[in-house]
Scaffold this active site. Structure first.
Site, PDB file in Angstrom:
ATOM      1  CG  ASN A 168      -1.989   1.262   1.353  1.00 38.26           C
ATOM      2  OD1 ASN A 168      -1.864   2.030   0.448  1.00 38.26           O
ATOM      3  ND2 ASN A 168      -2.920   1.200   2.133  1.00 38.26           N
TER       4      ASN A 168
ATOM      5  NE  ARG B  79     -11.272  11.398   2.783  1.00 42.07           N
ATOM      6  CZ  ARG B  79     -10.957  10.300   2.963  1.00 42.07           C
ATOM      7  NH1 ARG B  79     -12.069   9.420   2.889  1.00 42.07           N
ATOM      8  NH2 ARG B  79      -9.719   9.779   2.614  1.00 42.07           N
TER       9      ARG B  79
ATOM     10  N   GLY C 290     -13.592   3.712   9.691  1.00 47.35           N
ATOM     11  CA  GLY C 290     -12.144   4.036  10.225  1.00 47.35           C
ATOM     12  C   GLY C 290     -11.913   5.558   9.897  1.00 47.35           C
ATOM     13  CG  ASN C 291      -8.682   8.734  10.114  1.00 43.59           C
ATOM     14  OD1 ASN C 291      -9.460   9.863  10.403  1.00 43.59           O
ATOM     15  ND2 ASN C 291      -7.356   9.076  10.310  1.00 43.59           N
TER      16      ASN C 291
ATOM     17  CG  HIS D  49     -13.983   0.304   6.034  1.00 44.59           C
ATOM     18  ND1 HIS D  49     -13.055  -0.625   5.796  1.00 44.59           N
ATOM     19  CD2 HIS D  49     -13.163   1.442   6.365  1.00 44.59           C
ATOM     20  CE1 HIS D  49     -11.944  -0.220   5.772  1.00 44.59           C
ATOM     21  NE2 HIS D  49     -12.025   1.241   6.139  1.00 44.59           N
TER      22      HIS D  49
ATOM     23  CD  GLU E 286      -8.599  -2.344   3.536  1.00 42.77           C
ATOM     24  OE1 GLU E 286      -7.973  -1.889   4.374  1.00 42.77           O
ATOM     25  OE2 GLU E 286      -8.863  -1.266   2.738  1.00 42.77           O
TER      26      GLU E 286
ATOM     27  NE  ARG F 296      -7.710   5.887  19.619  1.00 47.52           N
ATOM     28  CZ  ARG F 296      -6.719   5.346  18.601  1.00 47.52           C
ATOM     29  NH1 ARG F 296      -6.065   4.391  19.259  1.00 47.52           N
ATOM     30  NH2 ARG F 296      -6.501   5.909  17.538  1.00 47.52           N
TER      31      ARG F 296
ATOM     32  CG  HIS G 122     -13.271   2.068   2.323  1.00 45.19           C
ATOM     33  ND1 HIS G 122     -14.087   3.006   3.203  1.00 45.19           N
ATOM     34  CD2 HIS G 122     -12.002   2.494   2.745  1.00 45.19           C
ATOM     35  CE1 HIS G 122     -13.491   3.663   3.728  1.00 45.19           C
ATOM     36  NE2 HIS G 122     -11.991   3.572   3.421  1.00 45.19           N
TER      37      HIS G 122
ATOM     38  NE  ARG H 146      -6.247   0.593  -0.254  1.00 48.80           N
ATOM     39  CZ  ARG H 146      -6.766   1.025   0.993  1.00 48.80           C
ATOM     40  NH1 ARG H 146      -5.991   0.864   2.047  1.00 48.80           N
ATOM     41  NH2 ARG H 146      -8.003   1.508   1.113  1.00 48.80           N
TER      42      ARG H 146
ATOM     43  CE  LYS I 139      -0.704   1.739   6.359  1.00 46.73           C
ATOM     44  NZ  LYS I 139      -2.055   1.978   6.805  1.00 46.73           N
TER      45      LYS I 139
ATOM     46  CG  ASP J 171      -8.352   9.160  17.578  1.00 48.75           C
ATOM     47  OD1 ASP J 171      -9.179   8.781  18.319  1.00 48.75           O
ATOM     48  OD2 ASP J 171      -7.543   8.613  16.897  1.00 48.75           O
TER      49      ASP J 171
HETATM   50  P1  ADP Z   1      -7.710   4.480   8.419  1.00 47.24           P
HETATM   51  O1  ADP Z   1      -8.889   5.095   7.567  1.00 47.24           O
HETATM   52  O2  ADP Z   1      -6.756   5.730   8.768  1.00 47.24           O
HETATM   53  O3  ADP Z   1      -7.272   3.334   7.914  1.00 47.24           O
HETATM   54  P2  ADP Z   1      -8.380   3.250  10.874  1.00 47.24           P
HETATM   55  O4  ADP Z   1      -9.290   1.982  10.265  1.00 47.24           O
HETATM   56  O5  ADP Z   1      -6.950   2.642  11.301  1.00 47.24           O
HETATM   57  O6  ADP Z   1      -8.525   4.410   9.833  1.00 47.24           O
HETATM   58  O7  ADP Z   1      -9.310   3.723  11.902  1.00 47.24           O
HETATM   59  C1  ADP Z   1      -8.873   5.032  12.963  1.00 47.24           C
HETATM   60  C2  ADP Z   1      -9.850   5.304  13.639  1.00 47.24           C
HETATM   61  O8  ADP Z   1     -10.225   4.424  14.587  1.00 47.24           O
HETATM   62  C3  ADP Z   1      -9.182   6.437  14.681  1.00 47.24           C
HETATM   63  O9  ADP Z   1      -9.437   7.653  14.217  1.00 47.24           O
HETATM   64  C4  ADP Z   1      -9.730   6.228  16.100  1.00 47.24           C
HETATM   65  O10 ADP Z   1     -10.890   7.267  16.129  1.00 47.24           O
HETATM   66  C5  ADP Z   1     -10.561   4.832  15.782  1.00 47.24           C
HETATM   67  N1  ADP Z   1      -9.941   3.870  17.004  1.00 47.24           N
HETATM   68  C6  ADP Z   1      -9.119   3.121  17.209  1.00 47.24           C
HETATM   69  N2  ADP Z   1      -9.298   2.350  18.188  1.00 47.24           N
HETATM   70  C7  ADP Z   1     -10.045   2.785  18.937  1.00 47.24           C
HETATM   71  C8  ADP Z   1     -10.701   2.521  20.212  1.00 47.24           C
HETATM   72  N3  ADP Z   1     -10.063   1.899  21.107  1.00 47.24           N
HETATM   73  N4  ADP Z   1     -11.892   3.206  20.489  1.00 47.24           N
HETATM   74  C9  ADP Z   1     -12.529   4.045  19.709  1.00 47.24           C
HETATM   75  N5  ADP Z   1     -11.878   4.352  18.307  1.00 47.24           N
HETATM   76  C10 ADP Z   1     -10.890   3.790  18.183  1.00 47.24           C
END
Ligand code: ADP
Length: 395
Positions: free
Chosen positions: A8, A240, A209-210, A207, A383, A285, A179, A90, A15, A283
Site C-alpha cells: 500500500n 471529511r 475508520g478515519n 467500514h 485488505e 478516542r 474501500h 493497492r 506499507k 480521533d
Molecule cells: P484509516 O482509515 O486511517 O485506516 P483506521 O481504520 O485505522 O483508519 O481507524 C482509525 C480510527 O479508529 C481512529 O480515528 C480512531 O478514532 C478509531 N479507533 C481506534 N481505536 C479505537 C478505540 N479503542 N476506541 C475508539 N475508536 C478507536
C-alpha cells in the site's frame, strides 16, 4: 509455496506485508514513513514480536523498496530476491476500466496514471510504488487491486447522479465507491461466520475508520455504497465532511473570501468531519474522552452515529431487508460505545446487541443477542490478505 508481498504505497509512505502463500502465513510486515525527508522511519516486524527499526534519509520509493528487500535478506526472512514470486499493489481508483484485479502490464500502469484524475492524491503514489517494484523485481508477477472494482456491480440507478447524462457519457462522472477490498473481505467472512452461502445474504457492511463508508451487499455483490465519485461523499468521517449540499461551496467562498475552489475542497477533505464539528480532534478516542465535558465533542459523536444509522436504514430499504450488519475498521472494530449507540437506534429492524458479546475489540464474532432478527457482526478487516490472494489467483 510462494512468497507474496502486499503493498500500500502512499505519497510519502510504503506499507507492506510478506505472506507465505497459499497458507496466508504472515512472515513479516512493516512500513517506511516520511519518504523524501532526512529522517524517514523504516520498521520491520517479524518472527512473532521481533522488530527492526531505523531512522535514515530515504529519498524516494525505489530506495525504500531496495532497502526493504535487502533488509529482508539481512534478517534471514528471505534468502534471495527471487523467493518473492508476486507483488500486489493497492490502487485507489480503477474507474470503469477495472472491475477486477489485473496483472500489471505497461498499458495497465498507463491507465492507472490516467485515472489519477479521479484520485489525484492516491493513484500517482500507488503508481510510484508499482514502478519501484517493477524496476527492482522486473520478472515477477505484479497485480493491481483496486478500491473501486468491487463496486462495479452497482446498477445504473445507483451509480448515476441526477445531472445531465452527457456528464456521465463524456466525462465518466458517476459514483465509483471505495474501500471495496475491505467490504468484499468482510462480506465473505460474514458468510463463513453465519454458515450461510454468500449468494443468499443481504449484508450491510460498515467500514468505520478515519475514512468511512457503508456498503449494501446482496448475493456477494455491491449494490450501493456511500462514497461517491471520490471518497469525500457519504458518512461524516475523521476529517471529511461526507454528504453536503454543494451550493454551500460558492456561498462560503464568497463569505470567507476564498477564490480557489481547490481550497474549499481541501477544507472539506481535511478540516471537516469529526475534526470540524468538534474543533478538537478527528480521533474517536479523543472525542469520547471529552464527551462529558465538551458539547462539540459530544455533538461530533452523535452526528457520526446519526449518519451511519441513516445509511443502514437506506440500504435496508434498498435491499428490502437485511440479514446482517457488519462493523469493521478502526472505529467499527474497537469502539464499543459507538457500535451500541448505532444499533440501539435500529429497533425497527428488530436488531439488538448483546452487551456482553459487544464488550470486545478486534475479534471476529457475532455481537447481536439471540433474539435479534438481524445478526450484528464484528469482523476485523484484512485488505492485505485479499491483495495477496488476488496475486495468487492471477499468477
Ligand atoms: P484509516 O482509515 O486511517 O485506516 P483506521 O481504520 O485505522 O483508519 O481507524 C482509525 C480510527 O479508529 C481512529 O480515528 C480512531 O478514532 C478509531 N479507533 C481506534 N481505536 C479505537 C478505540 N479503542 N476506541 C475508539 N475508536 C478507536
Amino acid at each position: 509455496m510462494s512468497k507474496t508481498m502486499s503493498i500500500n504505497a502512499g505519497s510519502s509512505s510504503l506499507k507492506w506485508k510478506l505472506y507465505d502463500m497459499p497458507q496466508e502465513t504472515v512472515l513479516a510486515s512493516g512500513i517506511v514513513e516520511r519518504i523524501g525527508l532526512a529522517d524517514s522511519i523504516f520498521t520491520i516486524d517479524y518472527y512473532n514480536g521481533k522488530r527492526y527499526e531505523v531512522t535514515l534519509a530515504i529519498a524516494e520509493h525505489e530506495t525504500a523498496v531496495r532497502l526493504l528487500l535487502e533488509q529482508l535478506i539481512q534478517l534471514s526472512i528471505i534468502s534471495e530476491f527471487s523467493e518473492i514470486t508476486g507483488v500486489g499493489h493497492r490502487v485507489a481508483a480503477g474507474g470503469e476500466s477495472f472491475s477486477d484485479s489485473v496483472v500489471i502490464t505497461p498499458a495497465v500502469l498507463e491507465e492507472i496514471q490516467r485515472l489519477a484524475e479521479l484520485a489525484p492524491l492516491h493513484n500517482p503514489a500507488n503508481a510510484m510504488g508499482i514502478r519501484a517494484f517493477k524496476n527492482i523485481l522486473p520478472e515477477i508477477t505484479s497485480v493491481a487491486v483496486f478500491d473501486t472494482s468491487f463496486h462495479q456491480t452497482m446498477d445504473k440507478t445507483r451509480y448515476l447522479y441526477s445531472i445531465p447524462m452527457e456528464y456521465y457519457k463524456e466525462h465518466n462522472v458517476r459514483k465509483y465507491g471505495y474501500h471495496g477490498t475491505s467490504h468484499k473481505y468482510v462480506s465473505e467472512r460474514a458468510a463463513v461466520l453465519l454458515k450461510k452461502p454468500l449468494e443468499k445474504l443481504k449484508l450491510i457492511s460498515c467500514h468505520l475508520g478515519n475514512g468511512a463508508s457503508v456498503c449494501a451487499i446482496e448475493g456477494g455483490k455491491s449494490v450501493d455504497t456511500s462514497m461517491g465519485f471520490t471518497p469525500l461523499a457519504g458518512l461524516t468521517m475523521g476529517t471529511r465532511s461526507g454528504d453536503i449540499d454543494v451550493s454551500i461551496l460558492p456561498y462560503l467562498m464568497e463569505k470567507e473570501s476564498i477564490s480557489d475552489i481547490n481550497e474549499m475542497i481541501w477544507i472539506l477533505n481535511n478540516q471537516s468531519g469529526l475534526k470540524g464539528i468538534s474543533s478538537v480532534s478527528s480521533d474517536m478516542r479523543d472525542l469520547h474522552a471529552l464527551e462529558d465535558s465538551d458539547e462539540q465533542a459530544a455533538l461530533a459523536l452523535r452526528i457520526f452515529e446519526d449518519r451511519v444509522k441513516k445509511y443502514i436504514g437506506a440500504y435496508a430499504a434498498l435491499m428490502d431487508g437485511v440479514d446482517a450488519i457488519i462493523f469493521t475498521a478502526g472505529i467499527g472494530e474497537n469502539d464499543i460505545q459507538t457500535r451500541k449507540n448505532i444499533v440501539d437506534g435500529l429497533s425497527y429492524l428488530n436488531a439488538e446487541l448483546s452487551d456482553e458479546r459487544n464488550d470486545c475489540r478486534g475479534v471476529e464474532r457475532v455481537i447481536s443477542s439471540n433474539q435479534s432478527a438481524v445478526q450484528i457482526l464484528l469482523i476485523p478487516t484484512d485488505e492485505e490478505v485479499m491483495i495477496a490472494r488476488d496475486v495468487e489467483r492471477l499468477r
